[in-house]
Design a protein around this motif. Structure first.
Motif, PDB file in Angstrom:
ATOM      1  N   LEU A 157       0.813  -1.215   0.000  1.00 28.71           N
ATOM      2  CA  LEU A 157       0.000   0.000   0.000  1.00 28.71           C
ATOM      3  C   LEU A 157       0.849   1.269   0.000  1.00 28.71           C
ATOM      4  O   LEU A 157       0.455   2.300  -0.551  1.00 28.71           O
ATOM      5  CB  LEU A 157      -0.941  -0.002   1.201  1.00 28.71           C
ATOM      6  CG  LEU A 157      -2.228  -0.790   0.987  1.00 28.71           C
ATOM      7  CD1 LEU A 157      -3.163  -0.628   2.162  1.00 28.71           C
ATOM      8  CD2 LEU A 157      -2.916  -0.321  -0.306  1.00 28.71           C
ATOM      9  N   VAL A 159       3.662   1.765  -1.539  1.00 25.23           N
ATOM     10  CA  VAL A 159       4.031   2.026  -2.933  1.00 25.23           C
ATOM     11  C   VAL A 159       2.834   2.597  -3.684  1.00 25.23           C
ATOM     12  O   VAL A 159       2.961   3.563  -4.440  1.00 25.23           O
ATOM     13  CB  VAL A 159       4.531   0.734  -3.615  1.00 25.23           C
ATOM     14  CG1 VAL A 159       4.709   0.957  -5.109  1.00 25.23           C
ATOM     15  CG2 VAL A 159       5.832   0.259  -2.970  1.00 25.23           C
ATOM     16  N   VAL A 160       1.692   2.003  -3.477  1.00 26.05           N
ATOM     17  CA  VAL A 160       0.499   2.472  -4.173  1.00 26.05           C
ATOM     18  C   VAL A 160       0.220   3.934  -3.837  1.00 26.05           C
ATOM     19  O   VAL A 160      -0.042   4.757  -4.711  1.00 26.05           O
ATOM     20  CB  VAL A 160      -0.728   1.615  -3.800  1.00 26.05           C
ATOM     21  CG1 VAL A 160      -1.963   2.155  -4.510  1.00 26.05           C
ATOM     22  CG2 VAL A 160      -0.492   0.163  -4.175  1.00 26.05           C
ATOM     23  N   PHE A 162       2.250   6.287  -2.800  1.00 24.52           N
ATOM     24  CA  PHE A 162       3.199   7.203  -3.417  1.00 24.52           C
ATOM     25  C   PHE A 162       3.027   7.266  -4.931  1.00 24.52           C
ATOM     26  O   PHE A 162       3.271   8.291  -5.560  1.00 24.52           O
ATOM     27  CB  PHE A 162       4.634   6.810  -3.057  1.00 24.52           C
ATOM     28  CG  PHE A 162       4.993   7.223  -1.660  1.00 24.52           C
ATOM     29  CD1 PHE A 162       4.909   8.554  -1.284  1.00 24.52           C
ATOM     30  CD2 PHE A 162       5.402   6.279  -0.720  1.00 24.52           C
ATOM     31  CE1 PHE A 162       5.244   8.944   0.012  1.00 24.52           C
ATOM     32  CE2 PHE A 162       5.731   6.665   0.569  1.00 24.52           C
ATOM     33  CZ  PHE A 162       5.651   7.995   0.940  1.00 24.52           C
ATOM     34  N   ALA A 163       2.603   6.156  -5.509  1.00 23.83           N
ATOM     35  CA  ALA A 163       2.353   6.165  -6.949  1.00 23.83           C
ATOM     36  C   ALA A 163       1.217   7.148  -7.258  1.00 23.83           C
ATOM     37  O   ALA A 163       1.309   7.969  -8.178  1.00 23.83           O
ATOM     38  CB  ALA A 163       2.007   4.771  -7.444  1.00 23.83           C
ATOM     39  N   GLY A 166       2.399  10.598  -6.790  1.00 20.80           N
ATOM     40  CA  GLY A 166       3.299  10.923  -7.899  1.00 20.80           C
ATOM     41  C   GLY A 166       2.503  11.404  -9.097  1.00 20.80           C
ATOM     42  O   GLY A 166       2.783  12.464  -9.674  1.00 20.80           O
ATOM     43  N   MET A 167       1.496  10.607  -9.455  1.00 20.59           N
ATOM     44  CA  MET A 167       0.635  10.976 -10.582  1.00 20.59           C
ATOM     45  C   MET A 167       0.055  12.369 -10.396  1.00 20.59           C
ATOM     46  O   MET A 167       0.016  13.186 -11.315  1.00 20.59           O
ATOM     47  CB  MET A 167      -0.521   9.982 -10.709  1.00 20.59           C
ATOM     48  CG  MET A 167      -0.219   8.742 -11.497  1.00 20.59           C
ATOM     49  SD  MET A 167      -1.618   7.579 -11.452  1.00 20.59           S
ATOM     50  CE  MET A 167      -2.972   8.613 -11.970  1.00 20.59           C
TER      51      MET A 167
ATOM     52  N   ALA B 163       1.090  11.072 -16.416  1.00 17.63           N
ATOM     53  CA  ALA B 163       0.711  10.341 -15.213  1.00 17.63           C
ATOM     54  C   ALA B 163       1.729   9.233 -14.947  1.00 17.63           C
ATOM     55  O   ALA B 163       2.199   9.047 -13.820  1.00 17.63           O
ATOM     56  CB  ALA B 163      -0.683   9.757 -15.386  1.00 17.63           C
ATOM     57  N   GLY B 166       4.875  10.728 -13.782  1.00 19.76           N
ATOM     58  CA  GLY B 166       4.695  11.204 -12.416  1.00 19.76           C
ATOM     59  C   GLY B 166       4.904  10.071 -11.429  1.00 19.76           C
ATOM     60  O   GLY B 166       5.664  10.191 -10.462  1.00 19.76           O
ATOM     61  N   TRP B 170       8.321  10.439  -9.254  1.00 20.45           N
ATOM     62  CA  TRP B 170       8.081  10.848  -7.885  1.00 20.45           C
ATOM     63  C   TRP B 170       8.888  10.034  -6.872  1.00 20.45           C
ATOM     64  O   TRP B 170       9.079  10.445  -5.731  1.00 20.45           O
ATOM     65  CB  TRP B 170       6.582  10.744  -7.572  1.00 20.45           C
ATOM     66  CG  TRP B 170       6.178  11.499  -6.356  1.00 20.45           C
ATOM     67  CD1 TRP B 170       5.710  10.987  -5.184  1.00 20.45           C
ATOM     68  CD2 TRP B 170       6.226  12.921  -6.178  1.00 20.45           C
ATOM     69  NE1 TRP B 170       5.450  11.986  -4.300  1.00 20.45           N
ATOM     70  CE2 TRP B 170       5.767  13.189  -4.878  1.00 20.45           C
ATOM     71  CE3 TRP B 170       6.624  13.984  -7.000  1.00 20.45           C
ATOM     72  CZ2 TRP B 170       5.684  14.480  -4.372  1.00 20.45           C
ATOM     73  CZ3 TRP B 170       6.544  15.270  -6.503  1.00 20.45           C
ATOM     74  CH2 TRP B 170       6.079  15.503  -5.191  1.00 20.45           C
TER      75      TRP B 170
END
Lengths: 222, 222, 222, 222
Positions: A157, A159-160, A162-163, A166-167, B163, B166, B170
């Motif tokens: 979770l 990683v998810v 931050f992903a 990030g987006m 995306a 990103g 990130w």
DNA sequence: AATGAATGAGGGTTCATTCAT
DNA sequence: CATGAATGAACCCTCATTCAT
């Protein structure tokens, strides 16, 4: 050396707010380290030393910009989440809240995203705490969503989370509200992409959950 | 105006390379504007003026760091894409190439991601061109992938591309190879998340395409 | 550290001469202190350190430029004065020699006039001696001229000498051989002005001495 | 871009004036390019950065020194010329004004004469204009004088003007008020030499115009 | 005879910050 | 409340010069 405690003058707060906005703009345009206090004073049409009545140091200025920004995003978010139970919808709210705020406060958010670690010491910690509170909310929503979908936890979770951020945060590097897709549409796009995947519902090849579908119609059609 | 034309000495190039690496580290740690040339000289154990034999200015130094970095990523990518036809697999290659390079050259990539617009004038343009070449490759792969999946284009490819970047870029704000998931796993996670979506295959609730599945097994199991 | 004594190679002297000329040009254009050894090396198409085979220091370089220049002017002058007895004619020769050399070696003379006291220590003394020798010749001619005219010495000869050199040397600030009066005419103008005065023969209101008259005809008519 | 608009404080202007004087001295002694801002700060007993409150750059400092100097000379001159009609007397006034100012502001005038083209761009143009205004006044006086004398124009007035200024400006290279002739005498000498010529009235061999004669008596006899 | 590489000293300039007023 | 004036530290960069090769 008189420590000016809490001058709750309305005038004071108004001016402070204006200064923070100007500072955010300057920091956003030139970057924290590259921007000079003189720049800010000039833009705010205040004397150089006049600024120091409102801030003890350049760093505190940055801190206040970031802090105010985070607090607003958080408050908005918490208010909007109020009463909504469905995990997918809660996620949608978070994404929309974040992206919309981003587009509406481009400068401040850029500072938030970009000047991640220009702060030091206690300032840094306070911002870190705010950030953590924010990401924790996100992670919790994701956990709940995954649970409700009965999915296995292949991807951690953390990683998810931050992903996703990030987006969303990356948009400060490319997005211009007047030249690209409208803000709400962008938010919905990112939400769909994140939830459904590029080779999935975000590509239109599958049906979405009812609630998500309902809302998004309203948003993207204009 | 170049003082020394094309010093093809191996010694020269080796040292230059070393300096670029050191510079990347310092820029990464303190940020471009906050890092001083003196810092770099100290870290490289070279005299301050000695640096200026290799770079005309601080800005050129940043430019060279970014340029070298981009060129390597691009070259690696193009070589790895060679011969691979399947769009999904090509995307996997891109993501893995990017993330792996990121983790292996944390400092340089951080500079690439963070000091997006510290450059000015011709330097900026050259980097912009490299970036464009890179993102174009990505966009093309995405276009092909969408086509091969027969998906509609709800989300504009430009948005999708940014995306994805990103999500990947990130990671410089949070990822530590020694504390988080291993690099290859991270790459695969991001790939799956991006392609399948959070409430989709990335969550283990659906089957992946055969080719992707095969490769990922190999990567994540260790 | 090998002290290279007097490498009387013709090659050496030729190159040295070329370097002095280039140096004079650069010094003339940018001024001694503002010109860098790198500038000179670049203009001479020689490596930076290559210059140091010919000069021990920047100051020596300036010294050699000035010295060579003075020596030539002096040698030319002494040769031309040879055999001429009439004081007025001798003065004419001096003025013409000076002005003509000036126009023909604009750069070097500019350095001579402008970088009067950029030199220090022994270099300075040597140039001072050359200068004194030169001005002494002038003063002597003036003394003789005055004597032959039976004039009283209202204005001290020292002042007169410097006034004359002022008139002549100042031309580096305004005279351009291609845009103004031709060199020989300029020389004659200055001579007449100095000898006859503005409200005197230089204005055409009086007759000149026979010898002066004869020569000047030849010079100005072309 | 001016940080402080029009600080008409008397204190401010006084200090600025003092700084200009000090700067002129330092520039005069070491030359513009060789003088360092640190030198000036030291001599003025001000901190290095303190100087930058009064000048934006070293070049502006030079500009202000030159500008102030020119403006004073010009103002003095115009005031003194007021009411005087006779061309010869007007010329005398100009020469005396120039030389006297020179001797009284040796440093600044040296800077004016020597650092002719250290300025660039707009600064240069402004000084060029001032200079032109000054030399134009001189040329006009010369034209009138020649006309009133009924002289032919063998020597172009431009050349004559520069010759005169050469005689006068060159004094910065040799004249020391305490070691040479007194200032007023020097001025009169130069005037006589220029007007009457070396082999003319300046040598005492001819009578001068009455007005000139009268004044000069008064000046030189003391 | 010539040069590539290196360096210490110093250049002009900007900075965040202070403090008397 | 606000500012003009001031400062020490640090900035990027260039300089003349050296020395091994």
């Amino acid at each position: 050396m008189a420590e000016h405690a809490i001058p709750a003058t309305s005038d004071y707060e108004e001016k402070l707010d204006r200064l923070l906005t100007v500072a955010a703009e300057v920091f956003a345009k030139k970057g924290y380290h590259n921007a000079s206090i003189r720049d800010i004073a000039r833009h705010a049409e205040v004397s150089l030393s006049g600024l120091y009545y409102y801030f003890r140091s350049k760093e505190e200025l940055l801190y206040k910009v970031q802090s105010r920004c985070f607090q607003t995003v958080l408050a908005d978010l918490e208010q909007r989440l109020e009463g909504e139970e469905a995990a997918d919808e809660r996620l949608r709210i978070l994404v929309h809240n974040h992206v919309r705020f981003f587009a509406r406060n481009m400068a401040a958010m850029r500072v938030l995203s970009h000047e991640y670690d220009a702060l030091e010491g206690p300032y840094r910690e306070k911002i870190r705490d705010l950030r953590r509170r924010y990401t924790d909310i996100c992670t919790e929503i994701l956990r709940e969503l995954r649970r409700s979908m009965g999915g296995a936890d292949i991807v951690p979770l953390g990683v998810v989370t931050f992903a996703l951020f990030g987006m969303m945060n990356w948009i400060y590097t490319w997005y211009r509200p007047d030249r690209n897709v409208p803000v709400d549409r962008l938010a919905e796009h990112l939400y769909m992409l994140f939830v459904g995947g590029f080779v999935g519902r975000a590509n239109g090849s599958a049906k979405r959950s009812r609630s998500a579908s309902r809302r998004s119609e309203a948003r993207t059609s204009r």
